[in-house]
Design an enzyme around this catalytic site. Sequence first.
Site, PDB file in Angstrom:
ATOM      1  N   LYS A 187      -8.226   5.813  26.180  1.00 19.16           N
ATOM      2  CA  LYS A 187      -7.805   4.415  26.204  1.00 19.16           C
ATOM      3  C   LYS A 187      -6.650   4.135  25.226  1.00 19.16           C
ATOM      4  CE  LYS A 187     -10.557   3.583  29.566  1.00 19.16           C
ATOM      5  NZ  LYS A 187     -11.978   3.524  29.514  1.00 19.16           N
TER       6      LYS A 187
HETATM    7  C1  LIG Z   1     -13.413   3.481  30.048  1.00 25.16           C
HETATM    8  C2  LIG Z   1     -13.991   2.326  30.748  1.00 25.16           C
HETATM    9  C3  LIG Z   1     -15.240   1.793  30.410  1.00 25.16           C
HETATM   10  C4  LIG Z   1     -16.193   2.490  29.512  1.00 25.16           C
HETATM   11  O1  LIG Z   1     -15.740   2.798  28.262  1.00 25.16           O
HETATM   12  P1  LIG Z   1     -16.378   4.023  27.452  1.00 25.16           P
HETATM   13  O2  LIG Z   1     -15.880   3.761  26.073  1.00 25.16           O
HETATM   14  O3  LIG Z   1     -15.806   5.276  28.042  1.00 25.16           O
HETATM   15  O4  LIG Z   1     -17.833   3.935  27.559  1.00 25.16           O
HETATM   16  C5  LIG Z   1     -15.660   0.628  31.009  1.00 25.16           C
HETATM   17  N1  LIG Z   1     -14.900   0.021  31.933  1.00 25.16           N
HETATM   18  C6  LIG Z   1     -13.712   0.502  32.322  1.00 25.16           C
HETATM   19  C7  LIG Z   1     -12.913  -0.234  33.334  1.00 25.16           C
HETATM   20  C8  LIG Z   1     -13.223   1.688  31.767  1.00 25.16           C
HETATM   21  O5  LIG Z   1     -12.077   2.194  32.190  1.00 25.16           O
END
Ligand SMILES: *Cc1c(COP(=O)(O)O)cnc(C)c1O
Length: 386
Positions: A187
């Site tokens: 992210k």
């Molecule tokens: C990455 C993601 C999540 C979850 O995040 P994590 O930190 O990997 O648990 C939730 N929603 C969306 C749209 C994502 O891309």
Amino acid sequence: MPGYELIGEEELNESIDVFNKGGILFRQGFENLRNNTYKVDEFERAFTNKLKTNYSLAVTSGTAALRVALAALDIKEGDEIITQSFTFVATVEAIIESKATPICANIDKTLNLDPNDLEKLINKNTKAIIVVHMLGTPANLIEIKKICDRHKIVLIEDTAWGCGGFLNEKALGTWGDIGTFSFDFAKTITTGEGGMVISDNKIIYEKAKAWHDHGHENNPNLPRWEDSRSNSGFNFRMMELQGAVGLAQLKKLDFIVQSQRKNKEYLWSAIKDIKGIEARSKPAGSYETADALVFFVNSKELAKRCRENLLENGLSTKILPEAFTWHFAGTWAHMKELVESHKNSLQADLMPSYELLSRAVAIPITVKDQSDLASPLRKSIIKVMN
Ligand SMILES: *Cc1c(COP(=O)(O)O)cnc(C)c1O
């Protein structure tokens, strides 16, 4: 993408500071051992200031952030939560975990929640909407918020891809009643694993905070071991090293988003005149985080050929088309709760989304300069389109 491209000295120094100040890795307590070092607290405060919200609560992941957000809503059996067909599985998993009924609405050409389809799905059982800003492009928040206000339904923004993005100069994540963020390794900013829940509403924040910490109310008049509680909860607490890394990463957020936007603009200008290519839509007033450059071609076959040609030329795609099944709810036959809530017509219900997503191509955008990719990108796409 990519806080991970910029993990360096700043993150190291913040982490070392935790050890230099006593090595207390738990976010609270141990006052006489930690030399007033509270990295998670500090990260939350910095996040609150940066996003111009009232409250931020750090948690262990973006998935946890969604689960904690839903725990603040007093969900009863039979409550429905509507999200969009294009998202990561985590959004629907969190709904299932909260014992609410998951419903997936179709997307529009922003590839985010279609306000028209949303309106059709709302009924007396609808408890909340989770809108997602997939790959950093804002959803049609103005329309969606109007619908939520009209029906008095809670709006949650899954801002996993939207950290650092805006609509009309208001930060993504602050439009809804609750915003959730992910700091996983892919992210925009990362703490390895981590997440954040934000809200302007004190009651929501306090419920979320207690629930993420076994129901602890952090009563100032009681020691932690005698702390008061009103409800059971769970453990989704962030730890100090994640807070330390998050603090350093947050300082890089503007630079990351600016660099990505520049790369995306440059790469788009290299291909936008190619016949047969259509841009992903974005609402007026969008400030995208530009995690990917997304465009449509005319068919699923062409989208696949784009990927093949890109790979041949040393480039790649991101999520679309290759990770389609992890991100498109129409393929989630493994989630029996979702299949049931759609009365076994999940695939048919989400056909309009399939039609859009199956012919979309997403090019990964990075922080480092990508101008050298413009020419091979153009060559790859022209070859497919001719
Ligand atoms: C990455 C993601 C999540 C979850 O995040 P994590 O930190 O990997 O648990 C939730 N929603 C969306 C749209 C994502 O891309």
